[in-house]
Each structure stands twice: as C-alpha cells, then as structure tokens.
Design a protein around this motif. Structure first.
Motif, PDB file in Angstrom:
ATOM      1  N   LEU A  26      37.371  39.583  39.188  1.00 31.98           N
ATOM      2  CA  LEU A  26      38.509  39.289  40.059  1.00 31.98           C
ATOM      3  C   LEU A  26      38.101  38.378  41.213  1.00 31.98           C
ATOM      4  CD1 LEU A  26      40.264  42.781  40.213  1.00 31.98           C
ATOM      5  CD2 LEU A  26      41.363  40.646  39.519  1.00 31.98           C
ATOM      6  N   LEU A  27      36.945  38.653  41.801  1.00 32.49           N
ATOM      7  CA  LEU A  27      36.468  37.805  42.903  1.00 32.49           C
ATOM      8  C   LEU A  27      36.172  36.382  42.416  1.00 32.49           C
ATOM      9  CD1 LEU A  27      34.060  40.236  44.827  1.00 32.49           C
ATOM     10  CD2 LEU A  27      36.467  39.740  45.290  1.00 32.49           C
ATOM     11  N   ASP A  28      35.584  36.286  41.241  1.00 37.78           N
ATOM     12  CA  ASP A  28      35.307  34.955  40.695  1.00 37.78           C
ATOM     13  C   ASP A  28      36.608  34.192  40.450  1.00 37.78           C
ATOM     14  OD1 ASP A  28      32.601  35.408  40.733  1.00 37.78           O
ATOM     15  OD2 ASP A  28      32.469  36.001  38.615  1.00 37.78           O
ATOM     16  N   ALA A  29      37.614  34.901  39.913  1.00 39.61           N
ATOM     17  CA  ALA A  29      38.904  34.263  39.654  1.00 39.61           C
ATOM     18  C   ALA A  29      39.558  33.811  40.953  1.00 39.61           C
ATOM     19  CB  ALA A  29      39.822  35.226  38.897  1.00 39.61           C
ATOM     20  N   ALA A  30      39.413  34.616  42.010  1.00 38.07           N
ATOM     21  CA  ALA A  30      40.001  34.267  43.305  1.00 38.07           C
ATOM     22  C   ALA A  30      39.356  33.009  43.872  1.00 38.07           C
ATOM     23  CB  ALA A  30      39.843  35.435  44.275  1.00 38.07           C
ATOM     24  N   LYS A  31      38.034  32.915  43.772  1.00 42.15           N
ATOM     25  CA  LYS A  31      37.339  31.725  44.287  1.00 42.15           C
ATOM     26  C   LYS A  31      37.754  30.472  43.514  1.00 42.15           C
ATOM     27  CE  LYS A  31      33.254  34.422  45.622  1.00 42.15           C
ATOM     28  NZ  LYS A  31      31.847  34.715  45.256  1.00 42.15           N
ATOM     29  N   LYS A  32      37.860  30.601  42.189  1.00 36.87           N
ATOM     30  CA  LYS A  32      38.261  29.460  41.368  1.00 36.87           C
ATOM     31  C   LYS A  32      39.681  29.012  41.692  1.00 36.87           C
ATOM     32  CE  LYS A  32      35.239  30.607  37.482  1.00 36.87           C
ATOM     33  NZ  LYS A  32      35.181  31.106  36.077  1.00 36.87           N
ATOM     34  N   LEU A  48      43.871  42.889  44.008  1.00 33.70           N
ATOM     35  CA  LEU A  48      43.129  41.755  44.571  1.00 33.70           C
ATOM     36  C   LEU A  48      43.794  41.312  45.862  1.00 33.70           C
ATOM     37  CD1 LEU A  48      40.984  39.441  44.278  1.00 33.70           C
ATOM     38  CD2 LEU A  48      42.776  38.145  43.065  1.00 33.70           C
ATOM     39  N   ARG A  49      42.997  41.186  46.917  1.00 28.09           N
ATOM     40  CA  ARG A  49      43.467  40.614  48.177  1.00 28.09           C
ATOM     41  C   ARG A  49      42.721  39.316  48.427  1.00 28.09           C
ATOM     42  NH1 ARG A  49      42.427  42.388  54.373  1.00 28.09           N
ATOM     43  NH2 ARG A  49      40.471  43.120  53.434  1.00 28.09           N
ATOM     44  N   GLN A  63      46.881  36.038  54.290  1.00 29.16           N
ATOM     45  CA  GLN A  63      46.424  36.887  53.206  1.00 29.16           C
ATOM     46  C   GLN A  63      47.580  37.274  52.301  1.00 29.16           C
ATOM     47  OE1 GLN A  63      44.814  40.632  54.569  1.00 29.16           O
ATOM     48  NE2 GLN A  63      46.757  41.346  55.404  1.00 29.16           N
ATOM     49  N   ALA A  64      47.238  37.686  51.079  1.00 27.73           N
ATOM     50  CA  ALA A  64      48.228  38.189  50.126  1.00 27.73           C
ATOM     51  C   ALA A  64      47.523  39.127  49.167  1.00 27.73           C
ATOM     52  CB  ALA A  64      48.892  37.044  49.372  1.00 27.73           C
ATOM     53  N   SER A  65      48.276  40.113  48.653  1.00 25.22           N
ATOM     54  CA  SER A  65      47.717  41.086  47.715  1.00 25.22           C
ATOM     55  C   SER A  65      48.555  41.133  46.454  1.00 25.22           C
ATOM     56  CB  SER A  65      47.686  42.484  48.357  1.00 25.22           C
ATOM     57  OG  SER A  65      46.852  42.509  49.500  1.00 25.22           O
ATOM     58  N   VAL A  66      47.885  41.311  45.318  1.00 26.38           N
ATOM     59  CA  VAL A  66      48.561  41.477  44.036  1.00 26.38           C
ATOM     60  C   VAL A  66      47.872  42.617  43.291  1.00 26.38           C
ATOM     61  CG1 VAL A  66      49.342  39.083  43.841  1.00 26.38           C
ATOM     62  CG2 VAL A  66      47.093  39.736  42.950  1.00 26.38           C
ATOM     63  N   SER A  67      48.583  43.218  42.357  1.00 32.18           N
ATOM     64  CA  SER A  67      48.001  44.312  41.575  1.00 32.18           C
ATOM     65  C   SER A  67      48.504  44.247  40.143  1.00 32.18           C
ATOM     66  CB  SER A  67      48.356  45.667  42.197  1.00 32.18           C
ATOM     67  OG  SER A  67      49.756  45.868  42.197  1.00 32.18           O
ATOM     68  N   ALA A  68      47.799  44.946  39.254  1.00 38.81           N
ATOM     69  CA  ALA A  68      48.181  44.967  37.845  1.00 38.81           C
ATOM     70  C   ALA A  68      47.504  46.147  37.171  1.00 38.81           C
ATOM     71  CB  ALA A  68      47.787  43.659  37.153  1.00 38.81           C
ATOM     72  N   SER A  69      47.951  46.454  35.963  1.00 38.88           N
ATOM     73  CA  SER A  69      47.295  47.476  35.141  1.00 38.88           C
ATOM     74  C   SER A  69      46.809  46.862  33.830  1.00 38.88           C
ATOM     75  CB  SER A  69      48.255  48.633  34.863  1.00 38.88           C
ATOM     76  OG  SER A  69      49.457  48.161  34.277  1.00 38.88           O
ATOM     77  N   THR A  80      44.945  37.690  32.538  1.00 36.75           N
ATOM     78  CA  THR A  80      45.704  38.368  33.599  1.00 36.75           C
ATOM     79  C   THR A  80      44.991  38.232  34.940  1.00 36.75           C
ATOM     80  OG1 THR A  80      46.616  39.953  32.024  1.00 36.75           O
ATOM     81  CG2 THR A  80      46.699  40.559  34.355  1.00 36.75           C
ATOM     82  N   LEU A  81      43.666  38.364  34.934  1.00 35.85           N
ATOM     83  CA  LEU A  81      42.903  38.230  36.176  1.00 35.85           C
ATOM     84  C   LEU A  81      43.088  36.842  36.768  1.00 35.85           C
ATOM     85  CD1 LEU A  81      39.519  40.011  35.305  1.00 35.85           C
ATOM     86  CD2 LEU A  81      41.747  40.999  35.878  1.00 35.85           C
TER      87      LEU A  81
END
Length: 448
Positions: A12-18, A56-57, A64-70, A76-77
């Motif tokens: 998730l962190l890698d996806a956020a940076k990208k 993920l925040r 800032q923004a937050s999203v969530s999923a199952s 999806t990430l």
C-alpha cells in the motif's frame, strides 16, 4: 504476526508513493469472529465471519485523505492509492496533520508480557452452543424468571499491522471470548429485563456460563414490582456495573479533540481539582490480558502509563499528534484509528482509586436515596457539564434496599458531581475500565 499483513501494508505504501503521495501510513486488519445464539434450548443463530480490511492515508503537503477496502488484489491497492491522492489534492490544508518524527517512534516492545492473544485453539461451535445453553438454563432456574431473551457465546481473533513512510512497521494479535445472557422476569405489563455477561482475552479466565445466567436472572427478578421514586434531592449510588459511565464523561471532556474544538466542560480546568483529593485516574496500556493494552498507538508512538487525574488534580489531556499540535503540546501516545479514517485521541486501560468501604457500607451511609443499576438515554451538555439521564434501580430507605425503581430521571452537573464522589471497593480489576460503585450526594431525582 504473519508476513502477509506486513507485505500488504508495504504494498500500500509503495502504491501511494507511485501515485504521488509525499507521505503515507497503512493499516491492515485480519479478523475472525464466531457467535452463536441459543433460545429455548436450541440453536437459534450462528454466525462466522472472516476477512481482511485495509486502510491507506496519504499526505501531500498539509493535505490528507483516507480510503479503505476489503479487497487486497494488487489492482485494488493501486486504485486505492490513486483515489486517495486525488482526494488529498482537493482537501483543505490542515497545518496540524503529519506523521510522527522518526526519532519519536517506538522501536521495541514485549508482546509476550502483554498477553494480548490466547494461544488456546479457537473453540469449536458446539462448545459455544454448550456455553450459551448452560447460561440460558441457569437463568431459567432462577425463581421469577419467565423467559430468556437471548443467550450468546462468541469468540474473536484479529491481527493488526501498521506501517508508515516514516519508517514505522509493527503489529500484534488479539483474541476475545465472551458469554452473555438477557433474562426476563414476570409476565405481561409487569415484565422486567436485565443481563449479565463476561468477556476476556483468555478463554480460561472467563466466568462460568452457569454463573452468568444465574446472575442475569437475579438481576431481572430484583427489578420486579418497580415504582417511581419521590422527587427531590437525594444521594445516588451508581452501581459498579454502570459507574464507569460517570468516569467516562470526565475522560471524554479531557479528550484533546473536544478541548481543541472548545467543546469541553473541562476546557480551562487543567491543573484544577476535578475529583476528591485522595482519588487518581490512572491510564496503563501495558497491563496483561486487557482489551485496552497495546504496545504502540496508531501513529507508531510508544504507549506509556500516565495519570490523567492525580490526587484529584487534572494533569493533562488525551492527545494524538494532530490535536497535540493544535494545543501546542506533545502527543500522549493515545492515537487510535480504524482502516477508514485518520487517527484521533482515545484512552487505553483506566483505573480509578478504589475506596475502603463496600457497596453495602456506602448504602448504609447514604440513608435514603437511589441505587442506580441501569440507565437509558442521556442529555449531557459537553460545554457546561449539565447531566440528566433516565435511571432504574433500587430505592434505599434508612440504608436498607426496599423496592425496585424505574421511570425516573437523575440530574446534576458533572463538575460538581465528580468532585464529591465516594468510591466503594468493588471494582472488577480485569476490566479495561476499573471503576467501583460511586456514591454522589445531593443529586436531583424526578420521579412520581
């Protein structure tokens, strides 16, 4: 802790940076829960759920923004990260948000000492059915109990993992096991209902289902033939089962979020007396087998023992990073969060100084008044502390319980009420809020 949740948060962190995030934190929770309900000696309902929730925040500058999923698929990430970054770019600036300084992060903890997860196997469904059936049968054996509304046994296990771009990475597991019973006494319009239950981290610590059912039955029978009490000023004794709600109002008013909004009746009370001078309210997140224990908070900061109130004096607020910055203070390591939102302040295990008298002693001392065993509804003014709640319990005459009471209202002001509480010595020490029965003199009762 499995590598899977660790890998998931890192992905998730890698996806956020990208996607363009400057900083981010990710939370992953895997949970399993089982619950059975018994009615009339037969299984009425059984539920089991399993799943992984992720949150993920992302932070871009002071937005800032937050999203969530199952859904944990790689696509999806990536989609979560892209949406979070797009949302953050449109969010208003907030000068107080931001991850913890890497130098402040906790670097080591002793999970074995906390005993947050029972190593015993998950209970078989038939064992849960047996516990619920035993509780129901015990309640029905109490003279005066006409039926059992519900008897439930459940088990839960979860794994939590948190990672952030400031270098924090860590997680832990939790378990819980519970049994509860709701009994109904009497018939027709004279029916009364009450409950008992127990929840523990370790299954071996759980009270017996027979004891739980029996106690639920006795509580229900005690409420039969209830009347309205007289109206006037009387002492009120909050039973241990509900006394923690009174302390909960103090804790809520000392929450940094309420203070920062100017919505706390303790707004200007820092350093002032809020409890009798011999009482303290201690928070300790490092107690074994307690639901409020944790090795670190939701921002990766160390959790520590502290006095919220010491010898009656309010010593500080409950703070996460953002509220601490708003107030020009340092975080107290009290950030909590779900996968769907940013951190906010919360308290961990709390314990109020116990007294040296039993509940019976306080009842004898109170003379004539009300022992409150349940409450419904609430009108609490968060800025003034004005307090009004519907209540039921036992009327005490000359120190002796005389008859059940319902349909009354108790009222006062929290600031005044808390400064004159008298604690008993009957708190259950295994709870995350250890609060004994509390006597408050001179409250207003509205009854007949």
């Amino acid at each position: 802790m499995t590598d899977t949740l660790s890998d998931l948060t890192e992905a998730l962190l890698d996806a956020a940076k990208k996607a363009g995030a400057e900083n981010a934190d990710a939370l992953a929770v895997r949970g399993t829960s089982i619950s059975v309900d018994v009615r009339g000696g037969a299984l009425e309902q059984a539920e089991r759920s399993e799943g992984v929730d992720i949150g993920l925040r992302v932070l871009i500058g002071q937005k800032q923004a937050s999203v969530s999923a199952s859904d944990t698929r790689p696509e999806t990430l990536a989609m979560m990260a892209e949406r979070a970054v797009a949302m953050a770019k449109e969010a208003p600036d907030d000068a107080h948000i931001g991850l913890a300084d890497p130098a402040d992060l906790t670097r080591g903890w002793d999970l074995d000492a906390l005993e947050l997860a029972d190593p015993s196997p998950e209970p078989a469904p038939e064992h849960l059915v047996t516990d619920a059936s035993t509780a129901e049968a015990a309640a029905l054996d109490v003279k005066g109990v006409s039926q059992v509304q519900s008897a439930t046994a459940s088990y839960g296990a979860s794994e939590i993992y948190l990672a952030a771009t400031n270098g924090f990475s860590g997680g832990y597991a939790r378990t819980n096991r519970s049994t509860s019973c709701v009994a109904i006494a009497g018939t027709g319009t004279g029916m009364e209902r009450d409950y008992d239950g127990d929840m523990r981290t370790y299954q071996s610590d759980l009270r017996s289902p027979g004891q739980i059912g029996q106690q639920a039955g006795h509580f229900a029978v005690e409420r039969l033939d209830a009347r309205k009490p007289a109206t006037g000023n009387f002492p009120v004794l909050f039973d241990e089962r509900i006394a923690s709600s009174l302390i909960g109002h103090l804790v809520a008013a000392a929450n940094g979020s309420a203070v920062a909004r100017g919505a706390s009746w303790l707004q200007h009370a820092l350093g002032e007396r809020v409890l009798p001078d011999h009482l303290s309210l201690i928070e300790d997140p490092h107690l074994p087998r307690k639901t409020g224990s944790r090795p670190f908070d939701a921002e990766g900061l160390p959790t520590t023992r502290r006095a919220i109130v010491e010898d009656g004096i309010l010593t500080g607020w409950t703070l996460d990073l953002a509220t601490a910055r708003k107030l020009g203070l340092a975080s107290t390591g009290n950030a909590a969060r779900s996968t769907s939102g940013p951190p906010s302040p919360a308290t961990w295990n709390l314990a109020l100084t116990q007294g040296d008298q039993s509940k019976a002693d306080l009842m004898a001392d109170m003379g004539t008044g009300l022992l409150v065993t349940s409450m419904i509804g609430a009108t609490i003014n968060p800025t003034t502390g004005d307090y009004s709640r519907g209540a039921a319990g036992i009327w005490v005459e000359n120190g002796v319980p005389t008859y059940a009471v319902n349909e009354c209202t108790i009222a006062g002001n929290l600031r005044d009420m808390l400064r004159r509480i008298i604690p008993a010595n009957d708190a259950r020490t295994h709870l995350s809020r250890v609060v004994p029965s509390l006597l408050v003199e001179g409250m207003t009762l509205a009854g007949a």
